[in-house]
Motif scaffolding. Structure first.
Motif, PDB file in Angstrom:
ATOM      1  N   SER A   7       0.852  -1.182   0.000  1.00 51.71           N
ATOM      2  CA  SER A   7       0.000   0.000   0.000  1.00 51.71           C
ATOM      3  C   SER A   7       0.887   1.231   0.000  1.00 51.71           C
ATOM      4  CB  SER A   7      -0.933   0.002   1.207  1.00 51.71           C
ATOM      5  OG  SER A   7      -0.186   0.014   2.413  1.00 51.71           O
ATOM      6  N   GLY A  10       0.908   5.831  -5.423  1.00 52.71           N
ATOM      7  CA  GLY A  10       0.057   6.909  -5.908  1.00 52.71           C
ATOM      8  C   GLY A  10       0.801   7.825  -6.842  1.00 52.71           C
ATOM      9  N   LEU A  18       6.899   9.570  -0.853  1.00 58.17           N
ATOM     10  CA  LEU A  18       5.876   8.565  -0.587  1.00 58.17           C
ATOM     11  C   LEU A  18       6.467   7.533   0.358  1.00 58.17           C
ATOM     12  CD1 LEU A  18       4.310   7.690  -4.088  1.00 58.17           C
ATOM     13  CD2 LEU A  18       3.150   8.836  -2.191  1.00 58.17           C
ATOM     14  N   THR A 113       2.227  -2.196  -6.236  1.00 59.33           N
ATOM     15  CA  THR A 113       1.537  -0.920  -6.084  1.00 59.33           C
ATOM     16  C   THR A 113       2.175   0.084  -7.035  1.00 59.33           C
ATOM     17  OG1 THR A 113       0.784   0.750  -4.488  1.00 59.33           O
ATOM     18  CG2 THR A 113       2.996  -0.131  -4.152  1.00 59.33           C
TER      19      THR A 113
END
Length: 119
Positions: A7, A10, A18, A113
């Motif tokens: 997770s 983005g 991040l 991800t």
């Protein structure tokens, strides 16, 4: 059932940060070396960072040294990747990997991800 669930991916602007997380279950996390790999479109999957099972020793790809930090919390069965000063060339799908060498190699992968660095 072994699971590695990433997770934290983005879209981020160049120069941003991040933190990726990978939550592990179904195996003895503390015994496994944990790594982050990435794969950009049209390129091979490459090792980004690795952290040993008990010593905590780390190693990094030259392209991320000084910008990325891998860490682990064995109490939470989680490995992290703090990514700072992100560049467009860091854009890729990031995968969590668990590996144990006991003669043979036991290895597990997460589903990945997406990290996109763009203005």
């Amino acid at each position: 059932q072994v699971q590695l669930v990433e997770s934290g991916g983005g879209l981020v602007q160049p120069g941003g940060s991040l933190r990726l997380s990978c939550a592990a279950s179904g195996f003895t996390f503390s015994r496994y070396a944990m790594s982050w790999y990435r794969q950009a479109p049209g390129k091979d999957r490459e090792l980004v960072a690795r952290i040993a099972s008990t010593s905590g020793l780390t190693n990094y790809a030259d392209s991320v040294k000084g910008r990325f930090t891998i860490s682990r919390d064995n109490a939470k069965n989680t490995v992290y990747l703090q990514m700072n000063s992100l560049k467009p060339e860091d854009t890729a799908v990031y995968y969590c990997n668990a590996q144990l060498r006991i003669g043979a190699v036991l290895q597990y992968w997460g589903q990945g991800t997406q990290v996109t660095v763009s203005s």
